[in-house]
Motif scaffolding. Structure first.
Motif, short mmCIF file in Angstrom:
data_model
loop_
_atom_site.label_atom_id
_atom_site.label_comp_id
_atom_site.label_asym_id
_atom_site.label_seq_id
_atom_site.Cartn_x
_atom_site.Cartn_y
_atom_site.Cartn_z
N ARG A 284 33.58 42.55 46.29
CA ARG A 284 34.06 41.67 45.21
C ARG A 284 34.94 42.44 44.23
NH1 ARG A 284 31.79 36.87 43.06
NH2 ARG A 284 32.42 36.53 40.91
N GLU A 285 34.48 43.63 43.87
CA GLU A 285 35.22 44.47 42.92
C GLU A 285 36.62 44.79 43.47
OE1 GLU A 285 32.80 47.67 41.36
OE2 GLU A 285 34.55 48.98 41.35
N ILE A 288 38.76 41.77 43.25
CA ILE A 288 39.26 41.54 41.87
C ILE A 288 40.46 42.45 41.60
CG2 ILE A 288 38.71 41.73 39.41
CD1 ILE A 288 35.71 41.34 40.29
N PRO A 378 41.89 39.38 49.24
CA PRO A 378 41.34 39.22 47.89
C PRO A 378 40.61 37.89 47.70
CG PRO A 378 43.75 39.30 47.88
CD PRO A 378 43.30 39.71 49.23
N VAL A 379 41.18 36.82 48.25
CA VAL A 379 40.59 35.50 48.01
C VAL A 379 39.19 35.40 48.62
CG1 VAL A 379 41.59 34.33 50.04
CG2 VAL A 379 41.13 33.04 47.95
N ILE A 382 36.72 38.02 46.60
CA ILE A 382 36.25 37.57 45.28
C ILE A 382 35.07 36.61 45.41
CG2 ILE A 382 36.92 36.13 43.31
CD1 ILE A 382 39.65 37.47 43.44
N ARG A 383 35.06 35.85 46.53
CA ARG A 383 33.96 34.89 46.73
C ARG A 383 32.65 35.58 47.11
NH1 ARG A 383 37.18 31.50 50.55
NH2 ARG A 383 38.70 30.44 49.24
N ASN B 55 44.68 29.39 43.90
CA ASN B 55 44.86 30.62 44.70
C ASN B 55 46.20 30.61 45.42
OD1 ASN B 55 42.39 31.64 43.94
ND2 ASN B 55 41.31 30.85 45.74
N LEU B 60 47.20 34.42 46.05
CA LEU B 60 45.97 35.03 46.58
C LEU B 60 45.68 34.51 47.98
CD1 LEU B 60 43.33 35.12 43.68
CD2 LEU B 60 44.44 37.03 44.79
N ASP B 61 46.23 33.37 48.28
CA ASP B 61 46.01 32.73 49.58
C ASP B 61 47.35 32.22 50.10
OD1 ASP B 61 44.52 31.90 51.69
OD2 ASP B 61 43.23 30.53 50.55
N ARG B 87 51.68 39.25 42.16
CA ARG B 87 50.44 39.14 41.38
C ARG B 87 50.46 40.12 40.20
NH1 ARG B 87 47.76 38.70 46.67
NH2 ARG B 87 47.12 40.88 46.58
N PHE B 95 39.06 34.04 35.98
CA PHE B 95 38.11 33.43 36.91
C PHE B 95 36.90 32.88 36.16
CE2 PHE B 95 40.26 37.07 38.84
CZ PHE B 95 40.79 36.53 39.99
N ASN B 99 34.57 38.10 36.47
CA ASN B 99 35.05 39.12 37.41
C ASN B 99 35.60 40.36 36.72
OD1 ASN B 99 34.32 37.73 39.65
ND2 ASN B 99 36.32 36.82 40.03
N LEU B 100 34.81 40.88 35.82
CA LEU B 100 35.19 42.15 35.19
C LEU B 100 34.63 43.29 36.05
CD1 LEU B 100 34.41 41.29 31.46
CD2 LEU B 100 36.63 41.21 32.63
N ILE B 101 35.26 44.46 35.95
CA ILE B 101 34.76 45.63 36.70
C ILE B 101 33.61 46.22 35.90
CG2 ILE B 101 35.38 47.88 37.71
CD1 ILE B 101 36.95 45.50 38.94
N PRO B 102 32.42 46.26 36.50
CA PRO B 102 31.22 46.62 35.71
C PRO B 102 31.23 48.03 35.13
CG PRO B 102 30.70 46.45 38.07
CD PRO B 102 32.08 45.93 37.89
N ARG B 160 42.76 40.46 29.83
CA ARG B 160 43.23 41.14 31.04
C ARG B 160 44.33 40.32 31.73
NH1 ARG B 160 38.92 41.94 35.77
NH2 ARG B 160 39.22 39.69 35.91
#
Lengths: 385, 238
Positions: A284-285, A288, A378-379, A382-383, B55, B60-61, B87, B95, B99-102, B160
């Motif tokens: 997922r990371e 993103i 990516p799509v 992310i899911r 997307n 993204l798609d 992108r 999102f 969806n942040l980077i932890p 972001r």
């Protein structure tokens, strides 16, 4: 965000996985260093004692030659039974033998007194290169000697001093003979002088021959032929010295490298598998990052940086541990075989090679894992939960 | 308002294969134009194809049929590496799940889209700090996502999305994980920031209170877009 800072945080976040990866690299690198150094130590123990005097084989007699007979003075005070110097020509007739050099080594209590042929400067009990003061012996010298520097220091002897051993000999040279020299003596004089001054005057007799073969590959064969043709003789080769150190790791450098490379490959595969798990956990990371504009190259760079850092940490620890293990092994071998290993220390180049292999393992493992990361859409990533 | 089309969708279709070779059209023959600076909102129930549409617009798609023209560029024909550039330079995503980077701080998360660019580090940090200030998070810049509330995390995600000064800002359920009060605040921030920074916004959401901030509302169901919004959508939500 700097890739190194990011990598350090990921390493901290996945402590267990990182620790396992690093442990694998540490084991591989420390094993490599230990095995290779053990092999080198082994080789040193088995070759240096002979190579340092330019010989491949030491030959001696195990049975008396008539008419000398057992019980006579010369047998009691020589290291082995004497034989006629003329036999050296017979030894040289063996196809694999290039040169046979005479030695008459005599012992009285703790003193070792050796007669040498000064004209032999490639193979001898002491070589001209060992001279640190004065000069080497000449073929026409009679009552002059060269002495070992430790003996000189102990007896307070200098050039011009006189040493007495059945006769007076003037000191004309001092030699520094390595502890690895199997023929190390206190006093070296001209062979003829020894034959003249010793009781019973063993003129024309010697008790050892240093045999130089025409190729390192023919040593074993030459020794076998000599023992076969002269059944009362015994030969000492590097392999024989190796057998004296039973119980130690008897391994040659080629085998050590083969084992180490196999280990390195296993480590790479293991680390790559672990890194694949890491990529799977971070699907997922990665998705993103790709969604916000990171290219496959950026992602690959990040994964490889993380893997490379693990390789670096594992490599440094592996080198430290390998250094400790190798030093211990060399010390142990040295303890069993005498001083031959005094001069063998862990090769810094080998430590460098270990580090490079560790870094290489990190890069390869990282690249293998990053292929998967690069393929992530990516799509879909992310899911992923 | 400028009349330049920033987004042009023509007969856009996205089909997925689901088990036993049955096909599902997530987006079905959608055509749409969004002009520069417009704030467009697409409402619709779950599974109506809103996220898929977003997307596709954001690269993204890839569509099964039809074209997506983004800022004059037909992105439906681009390779993956070309889409990365799109992108990076033209799109900002927000999102639903933040969806942040932890392992990144708030500031680093905002900076993340700029990291692969050639922008000097000090400029990147300056830009990120400015955006966090705009989102009211100046004091939280060094905090990790886990140390932030849901609303704060979403504000970081919005900052972001604005970081690379995108032509188009795509908001996927930006208020989905927030209470109404926080959701309204987020939309207000998005609306204000987009107007200040001149971005075109496409938002997909369930939250009907978004109509206060939007220039145009569309409705999506079964992969198709409608300009008429069923009354029950508002009644259910409000």
């Amino acid at each position: 965000m700097n890739p190194i800072t990011y990598a350090l945080r990921e390493i901290r976040r996945r402590r267990y996985r990182t620790a396992v990866n690093i442990a694998g690299i540490v084991i591989a690198i420390s094993t490599l260093i230990t095995l290779v150094m053990a092999a080198r130590g082994w080789e040193t123990c088995t070759t240096v004692p002979l190579n340092s005097i330019g010989t491949d084989i030491i030959l001696y007699y195990t049975a008396p030659l008539k008419p000398s007979g057992e019980g006579c003075y010369i047998v009691n005070h020589l290291f082995s039974y004497p034989f006629n110097q003329s036999m050296l020509n017979d030894f040289e007739s063996v196809h694999e033998v290039e040169r046979a050099v005479p030695i008459l080594m005599h012992r009285l209590r703790a003193m070792v007194f050796t007669g040498i042929d000064p004209s032999e400067t490639e193979t001898n009990a002491v070589l001209p290169s060992s001279i640190i003061e004065g000069r080497y012996l000449k073929p026409d010298d009679r009552y002059v000697a060269i002495i070992d520097k430790e003996y000189a220091a102990l007896m307070n002897l200098t050039l011009g001093s006189t040493v007495n051993y059945a006769a007076d000999f003037e000191v004309v040279g001092i030699v520094d003979v390595s502890a690895t020299n199997i023929m190390k003596s206190h006093i070296y004089v001209n062979l003829q002088a020894v034959q003249e001054v010793l009781p019973e005057q063993p003129i024309g007799l010697v008790n050892m021959a240093l045999i130089r073969t025409n190729s390192p590959d023919t040593v074993k064969q030459a020794a076998a032929v000599l023992e076969e043709r002269w059944p009362d003789t015994r030969t000492i080769t590097g392999s024989d010295l190796a057998e004296t150190a039973s119980g130690l790791i008897q391994i040659n450098e080629e085998t050590a490298w083969s084992i180490s490379i196999a280990l390195a490959v296993i480590t790479i595969l293991f680390t790559a598998k672990s890194q694949l798990g890491n990529v799977a956990e971070r699907t997922r990371e990665i998705g993103i990052l790709k969604a916000i504009g990171w290219s496959n190259g950026n992602v690959v760079n990040q994964i490889v940086t993380e893997s490379l850092m693990q390789g670096a940490i594992g490599g440094i620890l592996g080198c430290i541990l390998g250094y400790i293990f190798a030093s211990y092994v060399l010390f142990t071998i040295g303890g069993e075989l005498g001083g031959a290993l005094k001069f063998v220390s862990v090769d810094p180049v080998l430590l460098g090679v270990g580090l490079v292999i560790a870094l290489g393992s990190g890069v390869v493992a990282g690249l293998l894992a990053s292929v998967r990361a690069a393929r992530l859409e990516p799509v879909k990533a992310i899911r992923t939960i | 308002m400028s009349t330049k089309n920033v987004i042009e969708l023509s007969n856009l279709t996205k089909t997925y294969q689901r088990g036993n070779a049955s096909e599902v059209k997530a987006v079905d023959d959608v055509s749409l134009k969004v002009v520069d600076g417009e704030f467009l909102t697409i409402l619709g129930p779950s599974g109506s194809g809103k996220t898929t549409l977003l997307n596709l617009i954001g690269g993204l798609d890839k569509p099964s049929e039809g074209t997506v023209i983004l800022d004059g560029l037909d992105i439906s024909k681009l390779t993956e590496s070309e889409l990365v550039k799109v992108r990076r330079e033209k799109v900002g995503f927000v999102f639903q799940a933040f969806n942040l980077i932890p392992t990144f701080s708030a500031l680093e998360n905002v900076e993340a889209p700029l990291a692969p660019t050639k922008m000097p580090k000090n400029e990147r940090i300056e830009r990120s700090q400015e955006l966090l200030w705009l989102m009211g998070l100046k004091q939280r810049a060094d905090h990790l996502p886990a140390e932030l509330s849901a609303g704060e995390q979403q504000r970081v995600a919005i900052a972001r999305a604005f970081a690379n000064k995108p032509t188009v800002l795509l908001l996927d359920e930006p208020t989905g994980n927030l209470d109404t009060k926080s959701g309204k605040k987020i939309l207000e921030l998005c609306h204000r920031a987009s107007k200040e920074q001149g971005q075109t916004v496409v938002a997909v959401t369930h939250a009907t209170y978004i109509r206060r901030y939007t220039d145009c509302l569309l409705f999506m169901r079964d992969g198709k877009l409608f300009s008429q919004i069923p009354q029950e959508e508002f009644e259910e939500a409000e």
